[in-house]
Design a protein around this motif. Sequence first.
Motif, PDB file in Angstrom:
ATOM      1  N   GLY A 333      39.795  30.160  51.103  1.00  0.00           N
ATOM      2  CA  GLY A 333      38.515  30.736  51.458  1.00  0.00           C
ATOM      3  C   GLY A 333      37.389  30.175  50.612  1.00  0.00           C
ATOM      4  O   GLY A 333      37.476  29.067  50.075  1.00  0.00           O
ATOM      5  N   THR A 334      36.334  30.957  50.471  1.00  0.00           N
ATOM      6  CA  THR A 334      35.163  30.558  49.712  1.00  0.00           C
ATOM      7  C   THR A 334      34.911  31.574  48.610  1.00  0.00           C
ATOM      8  O   THR A 334      35.633  32.565  48.481  1.00  0.00           O
ATOM      9  CB  THR A 334      33.929  30.476  50.620  1.00  0.00           C
ATOM     10  OG1 THR A 334      33.619  31.801  51.108  1.00  0.00           O
ATOM     11  CG2 THR A 334      34.175  29.555  51.814  1.00  0.00           C
ATOM     12  N   ARG A 335      33.865  31.334  47.835  1.00  0.00           N
ATOM     13  CA  ARG A 335      33.539  32.275  46.772  1.00  0.00           C
ATOM     14  C   ARG A 335      33.179  33.644  47.336  1.00  0.00           C
ATOM     15  O   ARG A 335      33.436  34.671  46.725  1.00  0.00           O
ATOM     16  CB  ARG A 335      32.376  31.725  45.940  1.00  0.00           C
ATOM     17  CG  ARG A 335      31.989  32.589  44.761  1.00  0.00           C
ATOM     18  CD  ARG A 335      31.028  31.871  43.834  1.00  0.00           C
ATOM     19  NE  ARG A 335      31.653  30.693  43.235  1.00  0.00           N
ATOM     20  CZ  ARG A 335      31.044  29.896  42.374  1.00  0.00           C
ATOM     21  NH1 ARG A 335      29.797  30.121  42.020  1.00  0.00           N
ATOM     22  NH2 ARG A 335      31.683  28.857  41.872  1.00  0.00           N
ATOM     23  N   ARG A 338      37.521  35.673  51.393  1.00  0.00           N
ATOM     24  CA  ARG A 338      38.936  35.353  51.187  1.00  0.00           C
ATOM     25  C   ARG A 338      39.602  35.250  52.545  1.00  0.00           C
ATOM     26  O   ARG A 338      39.134  35.828  53.541  1.00  0.00           O
ATOM     27  CB  ARG A 338      39.617  36.433  50.361  1.00  0.00           C
ATOM     28  CG  ARG A 338      39.676  37.794  51.063  1.00  0.00           C
ATOM     29  CD  ARG A 338      40.493  38.796  50.298  1.00  0.00           C
ATOM     30  NE  ARG A 338      40.660  40.041  51.065  1.00  0.00           N
ATOM     31  CZ  ARG A 338      41.560  40.964  50.800  1.00  0.00           C
ATOM     32  NH1 ARG A 338      42.366  40.808  49.763  1.00  0.00           N
ATOM     33  NH2 ARG A 338      41.655  42.057  51.534  1.00  0.00           N
ATOM     34  N   LEU A 339      40.705  34.488  52.592  1.00  0.00           N
ATOM     35  CA  LEU A 339      41.461  34.359  53.823  1.00  0.00           C
ATOM     36  C   LEU A 339      42.596  35.368  53.842  1.00  0.00           C
ATOM     37  O   LEU A 339      43.270  35.573  52.835  1.00  0.00           O
ATOM     38  CB  LEU A 339      42.018  32.942  53.967  1.00  0.00           C
ATOM     39  CG  LEU A 339      41.000  31.811  54.048  1.00  0.00           C
ATOM     40  CD1 LEU A 339      41.705  30.485  54.231  1.00  0.00           C
ATOM     41  CD2 LEU A 339      39.997  32.056  55.159  1.00  0.00           C
ATOM     42  N   VAL A 340      42.798  35.988  55.010  1.00  0.00           N
ATOM     43  CA  VAL A 340      43.867  36.970  55.168  1.00  0.00           C
ATOM     44  C   VAL A 340      44.586  36.702  56.481  1.00  0.00           C
ATOM     45  O   VAL A 340      44.040  36.104  57.416  1.00  0.00           O
ATOM     46  CB  VAL A 340      43.322  38.413  55.167  1.00  0.00           C
ATOM     47  CG1 VAL A 340      42.609  38.733  53.859  1.00  0.00           C
ATOM     48  CG2 VAL A 340      42.409  38.667  56.367  1.00  0.00           C
ATOM     49  N   ALA A 352      38.675  35.441  57.867  1.00  0.00           N
ATOM     50  CA  ALA A 352      37.943  35.467  56.593  1.00  0.00           C
ATOM     51  C   ALA A 352      37.342  36.842  56.403  1.00  0.00           C
ATOM     52  O   ALA A 352      36.743  37.400  57.328  1.00  0.00           O
ATOM     53  CB  ALA A 352      36.841  34.401  56.588  1.00  0.00           C
ATOM     54  N   GLN A 353      37.520  37.399  55.227  1.00  0.00           N
ATOM     55  CA  GLN A 353      36.952  38.701  54.884  1.00  0.00           C
ATOM     56  C   GLN A 353      36.085  38.578  53.645  1.00  0.00           C
ATOM     57  O   GLN A 353      36.373  37.778  52.748  1.00  0.00           O
ATOM     58  CB  GLN A 353      38.072  39.719  54.604  1.00  0.00           C
ATOM     59  CG  GLN A 353      38.849  40.187  55.812  1.00  0.00           C
ATOM     60  CD  GLN A 353      39.807  41.304  55.445  1.00  0.00           C
ATOM     61  OE1 GLN A 353      40.099  41.530  54.269  1.00  0.00           O
ATOM     62  NE2 GLN A 353      40.303  42.017  56.458  1.00  0.00           N
TER      63      GLN A 353
END
Length: 356
Positions: A333-335, A338-340, A352-353
């Motif tokens: 993911g990114t800052r 997050r990837l779930v 992405a959350q």
Amino acid sequence: MTGVRLPETEAVLAVRRGVRQWVAARGGRGPVVVGLSGGADSLALVAASVVEAGAVTAVVVDHQLQEGSAAVAARAAEQARALGCVEAVVVPVTVGRAGGVEAAARAARYAALAAVRAGRPVLLGHTLDDQAETVLLGLARGSGGRSIQGMAAWNAPWGRPLLGVRRARTVAMCADLGIEPWHDPHNTDPRYTRVRVREEVLPLLEQVLGGGVAQALGRTADQLREDGAVLDALALELVARARDRTPTSTGDRAASAGPFGPDGPGDSGADDNSRATISIEILATAPPALRRRAVRAWLTDLGITGLMNAHLQAIDELVSNWRGQGPVAVGGGTRAQRLVVTRERGTLAVRAQPRI
């Protein structure tokens, strides 16, 4: 340079045989890069490769972690030239701290070798002893068959011709050639788990079990790797069948948003959306071991790596033991996001959350 004339000692012949068999299995002689540390394993590999493989370029990666490392690297490059390498280069790198010094140094080393190989295979001096240590460490972690498959003799672009050769042979070969290898103090530092496995665990197993332990662990790794290749092929077939390629409805997820949401990685439209979902119904009919392997392959295809067994078990619960549990974080993911992996409308989906 023509290199030194190699004596026909038992150690030299064993190392040369390992390189010759590796070269034959890859289709014959050709230019190669050899990763050279200056230690006995890599020096022996360089000497044998000059004779058996063809034009050899030695690459010495200077991690700059120890005082005097530049001098050690320069000496190793000089030894490589004397052995007949067409070129020997020193590549200084800056080692970070992500994952610990060992892991960071390994990442920096492989990146440096990949950057200079220019399409050539890179040969590494891992021996049967290294393979046995790797299998034991993987077994102790308890993270499944994949972790005890050890190292492959060929995993493009990395080649390991000495996986059937004991470390004692490479040391003896250097002595036979009159070469003084560098002795890395990290290789005898008991603060490192691998060193204790090398110095304490393996010798004890050899003593208790009457010898042959390293060879047995090496055979185990080979057999598991062969089994794993078959299971990986079956897992990819399962992924192909289980991908959810049905049109995206308005109430579900926007096809134009990409598989990870409007700001996530992989933002490339509806085709990626279909790649980021996978049918629970198809997965649920597969044996658990194959299902978890398929999930790993699916996520790897989406660029999500570094999965632990705990991740796969939790994702498998979304398929086989659904109790309304929430999404499983899988890293990346990114800052800001997050990837779930989440369960939605009969599929597993990567989303992405926002990070909380």
